[in-house]
Scaffold this motif. Structure first.
Motif, PDB file in Angstrom:
ATOM      1  N   GLN A   1      78.650  42.816 122.403  1.00  0.00           N
ATOM      2  CA  GLN A   1      77.761  41.668 122.557  1.00  0.00           C
ATOM      3  C   GLN A   1      76.338  42.165 122.845  1.00  0.00           C
ATOM      4  OE1 GLN A   1      78.318  39.464 126.151  1.00  0.00           O
ATOM      5  NE2 GLN A   1      77.091  37.713 125.471  1.00  0.00           N
TER       6      GLN A   1
ATOM      7  N   VAL B   1      73.039  41.421 124.262  1.00  0.00           N
ATOM      8  CA  VAL B   1      72.504  40.396 125.153  1.00  0.00           C
ATOM      9  C   VAL B   1      70.983  40.325 125.053  1.00  0.00           C
ATOM     10  CG1 VAL B   1      72.312  39.683 127.552  1.00  0.00           C
ATOM     11  CG2 VAL B   1      74.459  40.608 126.714  1.00  0.00           C
TER      12      VAL B   1
ATOM     13  N   PHE C   1      76.464  44.826 125.831  1.00  0.00           N
ATOM     14  CA  PHE C   1      77.683  44.954 126.635  1.00  0.00           C
ATOM     15  C   PHE C   1      78.840  44.931 125.655  1.00  0.00           C
ATOM     16  CE2 PHE C   1      75.033  42.933 130.000  1.00  0.00           C
ATOM     17  CZ  PHE C   1      75.185  43.907 130.964  1.00  0.00           C
TER      18      PHE C   1
ATOM     19  N   ARG D   1      67.527  29.142 128.967  1.00  0.00           N
ATOM     20  CA  ARG D   1      68.736  28.425 129.351  1.00  0.00           C
ATOM     21  C   ARG D   1      69.757  29.396 129.922  1.00  0.00           C
ATOM     22  NH1 ARG D   1      69.973  24.838 124.260  1.00  0.00           N
ATOM     23  NH2 ARG D   1      71.933  24.603 125.401  1.00  0.00           N
ATOM     24  N   SER D   2      70.759  28.816 130.546  1.00  0.00           N
ATOM     25  CA  SER D   2      71.805  29.640 131.134  1.00  0.00           C
ATOM     26  C   SER D   2      72.446  30.517 130.053  1.00  0.00           C
ATOM     27  CB  SER D   2      72.835  28.708 131.761  1.00  0.00           C
ATOM     28  OG  SER D   2      73.797  29.449 132.404  1.00  0.00           O
ATOM     29  N   GLY D   3      72.596  31.799 130.329  1.00  0.00           N
ATOM     30  CA  GLY D   3      73.192  32.703 129.347  1.00  0.00           C
ATOM     31  C   GLY D   3      72.193  33.341 128.409  1.00  0.00           C
ATOM     32  N   ALA D   4      70.902  33.051 128.595  1.00  0.00           N
ATOM     33  CA  ALA D   4      69.886  33.586 127.682  1.00  0.00           C
ATOM     34  C   ALA D   4      69.662  35.085 127.903  1.00  0.00           C
ATOM     35  CB  ALA D   4      68.572  32.827 127.877  1.00  0.00           C
ATOM     36  N   GLY D   5      70.060  35.580 129.055  1.00  0.00           N
ATOM     37  CA  GLY D   5      69.868  37.005 129.335  1.00  0.00           C
ATOM     38  C   GLY D   5      68.832  37.264 130.421  1.00  0.00           C
ATOM     39  N   LYS D   6      68.468  36.249 131.190  1.00  0.00           N
ATOM     40  CA  LYS D   6      67.425  36.409 132.212  1.00  0.00           C
ATOM     41  C   LYS D   6      67.845  37.391 133.294  1.00  0.00           C
ATOM     42  CE  LYS D   6      67.528  32.023 133.387  1.00  0.00           C
ATOM     43  NZ  LYS D   6      68.559  31.473 132.497  1.00  0.00           N
ATOM     44  N   THR D   7      69.058  37.186 133.820  1.00  0.00           N
ATOM     45  CA  THR D   7      69.511  38.066 134.904  1.00  0.00           C
ATOM     46  C   THR D   7      69.609  39.508 134.421  1.00  0.00           C
ATOM     47  OG1 THR D   7      70.712  36.256 135.928  1.00  0.00           O
ATOM     48  CG2 THR D   7      71.356  38.470 136.566  1.00  0.00           C
ATOM     49  N   VAL D   8      70.123  39.661 133.205  1.00  0.00           N
ATOM     50  CA  VAL D   8      70.249  41.016 132.669  1.00  0.00           C
ATOM     51  C   VAL D   8      68.870  41.665 132.548  1.00  0.00           C
ATOM     52  CG1 VAL D   8      70.961  42.358 130.661  1.00  0.00           C
ATOM     53  CG2 VAL D   8      72.416  40.515 131.491  1.00  0.00           C
TER      54      VAL D   8
ATOM     55  N   PHE E   1      70.628  47.836 135.940  1.00  0.00           N
ATOM     56  CA  PHE E   1      71.251  48.154 134.653  1.00  0.00           C
ATOM     57  C   PHE E   1      70.331  49.104 133.916  1.00  0.00           C
ATOM     58  CE2 PHE E   1      73.303  43.672 134.219  1.00  0.00           C
ATOM     59  CZ  PHE E   1      74.417  44.085 134.921  1.00  0.00           C
TER      60      PHE E   1
HETATM   61  N1  LIG Z   1      77.855  43.014 133.564  1.00  0.00           N
HETATM   62  C1  LIG Z   1      78.023  42.360 132.403  1.00  0.00           C
HETATM   63  N2  LIG Z   1      78.985  42.754 131.540  1.00  0.00           N
HETATM   64  C2  LIG Z   1      79.156  42.115 130.363  1.00  0.00           C
HETATM   65  N3  LIG Z   1      78.433  41.069 129.941  1.00  0.00           N
HETATM   66  C3  LIG Z   1      77.459  40.615 130.747  1.00  0.00           C
HETATM   67  C4  LIG Z   1      77.204  41.239 132.020  1.00  0.00           C
HETATM   68  N4  LIG Z   1      76.179  40.587 132.598  1.00  0.00           N
HETATM   69  C5  LIG Z   1      75.814  39.612 131.743  1.00  0.00           C
HETATM   70  N5  LIG Z   1      76.571  39.617 130.635  1.00  0.00           N
HETATM   71  C6  LIG Z   1      76.443  38.712 129.486  1.00  0.00           C
HETATM   72  O1  LIG Z   1      75.070  38.616 129.165  1.00  0.00           O
HETATM   73  C7  LIG Z   1      74.731  37.299 128.814  1.00  0.00           C
HETATM   74  C8  LIG Z   1      73.486  36.869 129.544  1.00  0.00           C
HETATM   75  O2  LIG Z   1      73.803  36.768 130.905  1.00  0.00           O
HETATM   76  P1  LIG Z   1      72.721  36.479 132.022  1.00  0.00           P
HETATM   77  O3  LIG Z   1      71.598  37.417 131.900  1.00  0.00           O
HETATM   78  O4  LIG Z   1      73.465  36.474 133.319  1.00  0.00           O
HETATM   79  O5  LIG Z   1      72.248  35.000 131.684  1.00  0.00           O
HETATM   80  P2  LIG Z   1      71.223  34.097 132.490  1.00  0.00           P
HETATM   81  O6  LIG Z   1      70.066  33.917 131.565  1.00  0.00           O
HETATM   82  O7  LIG Z   1      71.928  32.807 132.721  1.00  0.00           O
HETATM   83  O8  LIG Z   1      70.863  34.793 133.735  1.00  0.00           O
HETATM   84  C9  LIG Z   1      75.929  36.431 129.092  1.00  0.00           C
HETATM   85  O9  LIG Z   1      76.512  36.069 127.856  1.00  0.00           O
HETATM   86  C10 LIG Z   1      76.868  37.309 129.865  1.00  0.00           C
HETATM   87  O10 LIG Z   1      78.181  37.082 129.441  1.00  0.00           O
END
Ligand SMILES: Nc1ncnc2c1ncn2[C@@H]1O[C@H](COP(=O)(O)OP(=O)(O)O)[C@@H](O)[C@H]1O
Ligand SMILES: [Mg+2]
Lengths: 248, 261
Positions: free
Chosen positions: B14, B16, B11, B35-42, B51
Motif C-alpha cells: 500500500q 500511503v 506499507f 480526510r481521514s486516511g489521507a496519510g496525515k499522521t504518516v 517512520f
Molecule cells: N504503521 C502502519 N502500518 C501499515 N499501514 C499504515 C500504518 N500507519 C498508517 N497506515 C496506513 O496509512 C494510511 C494513512 O493513515 P494515516 O496517516 O493514519 O491517516 P490520517 O490522514 O487519518 O492520519 C491508512 O490507510 C493506514 O491504513
C-alpha cells in the motif's frame, strides 16, 4: 513461520546495540534501577518462598520413600536436598516462576507503553527508549535474581528439614550431617552463573516481546504469553548448556 | 523551516504517500489537512522521524534529518515537542511528573526550578493547580492541554500536533487551536498541525497543505481558501452543504476574504 523466527532473532541481536547505549542521565536510570530491583525482588519474594519451601519438603519426602529399607544411610537425604536445591531446583524453578511472573509483567508494561504511544513520546523527547526501558531491568534482575535464588535454596533446605525432622523421618543430627557432607563450593558458583544467565534471558526476551508489539489488546496478551513461553524454553536450553559446559 | 522533499511511504504494497514536496515555514502555524486516511499522521511521523520514508528527505533548515546518525537525530529531537493524537501522557505518573519528565531527563535544573517551570507552563495552558492529579482524573480537553504543556516545557523550536482537537467539542477545539497558535507566535515556534477540522483551517491556517490519497492536492493560507477554485479543497472544506450555502451567500453579498465574510 520458521523464517519469521530467524528474522526475530536477527532483530533481537541488532537491538542489543540500542539497549546498551550510554544513558542520557545516570540519575534517572538509577531511579528506574531501584524501582525495578524493588519490583523484582520484593514483588516475587512471596511466591518464590512458597515454591521453595514445598520443593525442599517434597524432595525430602520422596527420597525418603525411595530410600527407606535400603542400605543408604539416612543422612544422605540432607546431602541430596542440598545439592539438588543448589545445583538445579533453586535456580531453574525460581527463574521459570520469575519468567511467568516478572517476565509477563515486563512484556505487558512495555507493550502497553508502545501501544499508547508512550514510547514514541519519549523518543521524540530525544530519549533512547530501548536503553531506558530495558537496561535498568537487566541490571536489576542480574543483581536481584541471584539473591532470590540463594534465598530459595536456603528456604528449600529448611523446607526439607520441616518436612522430615519434626515428623521423625530421621533426626536433626542426621539431616545436618547430610547438609555438611561432600560439600563442593563450585556448585554454588554454578548456581550463581545459572541465576545471572536466566535472569538476563527472561528480562531480555520479555522486553523484546513488549517493545516490538503491534496492534491492540489481543496482540498485547499474545506478546505477554510469548514472553513466558520463549523465556521458559530459553531458560531450559541454557540450563542444559550450562550443565554441559560447567561440569566437563 | 522544515522541508519535505519527494516523500514516498509504502506499507507492504500500500503506497500511503506518493511524492510530497512541501515547505513548512518557520515561526508559523503550518497545517496538514485532509480526510481521514489521507496519510496525515504518516507524514507527520516521517517529519519527526518516527517512520523512515521509503524515498525522499526531510530537511530541518540545512540539515538532512533522514540521513543523520543517532547522535544527530537525538540532538534535533531535543528541539522538538510533540502532542500525540491520544495525548500519550504517562498514565502512572501525575500531571506534574509528566511535565517534569523531560526536565528530569535532559536538564541539570534543580527541583525548585523544575517546579517553577511546571507551574509556569501549566499556568500558560490555564491549568494552574492540577499538579497532583493523574491523567485519568481529568477531562479530554485538559489532557490535551497537559500534552501541550509537556511538549513546550523545554522550549522547543518545533512543535508537532497530531489532531489536537479530535474527540473534543467544537468550543474546546477552538480554544485548543487558539492556544497552540498563540504559543506559536509568542515563542516563535515552527508549528505543524495535522487536522481534519475545518474550523482550525479557517482560524489558524497560516500555511496549509491539503493531502488527498497521499498526494499534495492544494497549498495556500486561510485567506486563499475562500477564493480558490481547487475542486479538492472545496470538496474538503465544504463537505457540509450548510456551510457551502452560507459562504456562497456571503460571496454574493461581496465578501472577498475571511475578514469581511
Ligand atoms: N504503521 C502502519 N502500518 C501499515 N499501514 C499504515 C500504518 N500507519 C498508517 N497506515 C496506513 O496509512 C494510511 C494513512 O493513515 P494515516 O496517516 O493514519 O491517516 P490520517 O490522514 O487519518 O492520519 C491508512 O490507510 C493506514 O491504513
Ligand atoms: Mg491521523
Amino acid at each position: 513461520m520458521k523464517l519469521s523466527y530467524l528474522a526475530d532473532l536477527g532483530k533481537f541481536v541488532l537491538w542489543q546495540k540500542e539497549v546498551f547505549r550510554k544513558p542520557e542521565n545516570w540519575g534517572m536510570y538509577y531511579k528506574e534501577l531501584i524501582r525495578q530491583m524493588y519490583d523484582i525482588g520484593i514483588g516475587s519474594l512471596p511466591i518464590v518462598l512458597l515454591i521453595a519451601i514445598f520443593l525442599g519438603a517434597v524432595t525430602v519426602v520422596q527420597f525418603y520413600y525411595q530410600m527407606e529399607g535400603t542400605l543408604i544411610p539416612p543422612y544422605y537425604i540432607g546431602y541430596i536436598v542440598r545439592d539438588m536445591m543448589i545445583i538445579e531446583l533453586a535456580p531453574m524453578v525460581t527463574c521459570l516462576v520469575l519468567a511467568g511472573n516478572v517476565g509477563s509483567t515486563m512484556a505487558a508494561e512495555i507493550g502497553g507503553m508502545r501501544q499508547k504511544e508512550h514510547i514514541d513520546a519519549m523518543e521524540i523527547m530525544g530519549l533512547n527508549t530501548s536503553s531506558y526501558l530495558v537496561m535498568p531491568k537487566l541490571i536489576a534482575a542480574a543483581y536481584v535474581v541471584p539473591i532470590l535464588v540463594c534465598v530459595a535454596a536456603v528456604v528449600g533446605i529448611t523446607g526439607g528439614y520441616l518436612a522430615s525432622v519434626p515428623s521423625g523421618l530421621f533426626t536433626q543430627a542426621e539431616y545436618v550431617q547430610g547438609l555438611r557432607a561432600f560439600f563442593i563450593p563450585y556448585n554454588v558458583v554454578m548456581m550463581l552463573v545459572k541465576s545471572v544467565t536466566f535472569a538476563l534471558i527472561l528480562v531480555s526476551v520479555s522486553c523484546f516481546q513488549g517493545y516490538f508489539v503491534k496492534g491492540g489488546s489481543i496482540e498485547l496478551g499474545a506478546a505477554s504469553t510469548r514472553a513466558v513461553v520463549f523465556g521458559d524454553i530459553m531458560i531450559l536450553l541454557a540450563d542444559y548448556f550450562i550443565a554441559v559446559v560447567l561440569t566437563t | 523551516m522544515i522541508r519535505a522533499e519527494g516523500i514516498f511511504k509504502q506499507f507492504g504494497d500500500q503506497e500511503v504517500l506518493k511524492g510530497i514536496d512541501f515547505t513548512f515555514e518557520a515561526g508559523k502555524t503550518n497545517l496538514i489537512i485532509g480526510r481521514s486516511g489521507a496519510g496525515k499522521t504518516v507524514l507527520l511521523k516521517i517529519l519527526v522521524g518516527l517512520f523512515a520514508p521509503t524515498r525522499g528527505r526531510v530537511w530541518f533548515n540545512n540539515i538532512d534529518y533522514t540521513n543523520l546518525d543517532k547522535k544527530g537525530i537525538l540532538a534535533i529531537r531535543k528541539e522538538v515537542g510533540m502532542l500525540f493524537q491520544g495525548n500519550a501522557l504517562f498514565d502512572s505518573m501525575t500531571i506534574e511528573e509528566n511535565i517534569r519528565f523531560p526536565m528530569d531527563m535532559f536538564t541539570p535544573m534543580t527541583a525548585k526550578e523544575k517546579l517553577m517551570r511546571v507551574d509556569e507552563v501549566l499556568e500558560r495552558v490555564s491549568l494552574g493547580g492540577v499538579n497532583p492529579k493523574y491523567p485519568s482524573e481529568i477531562s479530554g480537553g485538559m489532557q490535551k492541554r497537559v500534552g501541550i504543556a509537556r511538549a513546550i516545557v523545554l522550549k522547543p523550536k518545533y512543535l508537532f500536533c497530531d489532531e489536537p482537537n479530535s474527540g473534543l467539542d467544537p468550543k474546546t477545539s477552538i480554544t485548543i487551536d487558539e492556544l497552540i497558535s498563540d504559543i506559536t507566535n509568542e515563542e516563535k515556534i515552527t508549528t505543524i498541525i495535522n487536522t481534519h477540522d475545518m474550523n482550525s483551517v479557517m482560524e489558524i491556517g497560516e500555511n496549509i497543505c491539503l493531502l488527498k490519497q497521499g498526494k499534495l492536492a492544494w497549498k495556500g493560507n486561510k485567506d486563499q481558501v475562500l477564493n480558490t477554485d481547487n475542486e479538492e479543497l472545496e470538496a474538503f472544506i465544504f463537505a457540509s452543504p450548510f456551510l457551502k450555502k452560507l459562504v456562497e451567500a456571503a460571496k454574493k453579498n461581496g465578501a472577498t476574504s475571511l475578514e469581511n465574510l
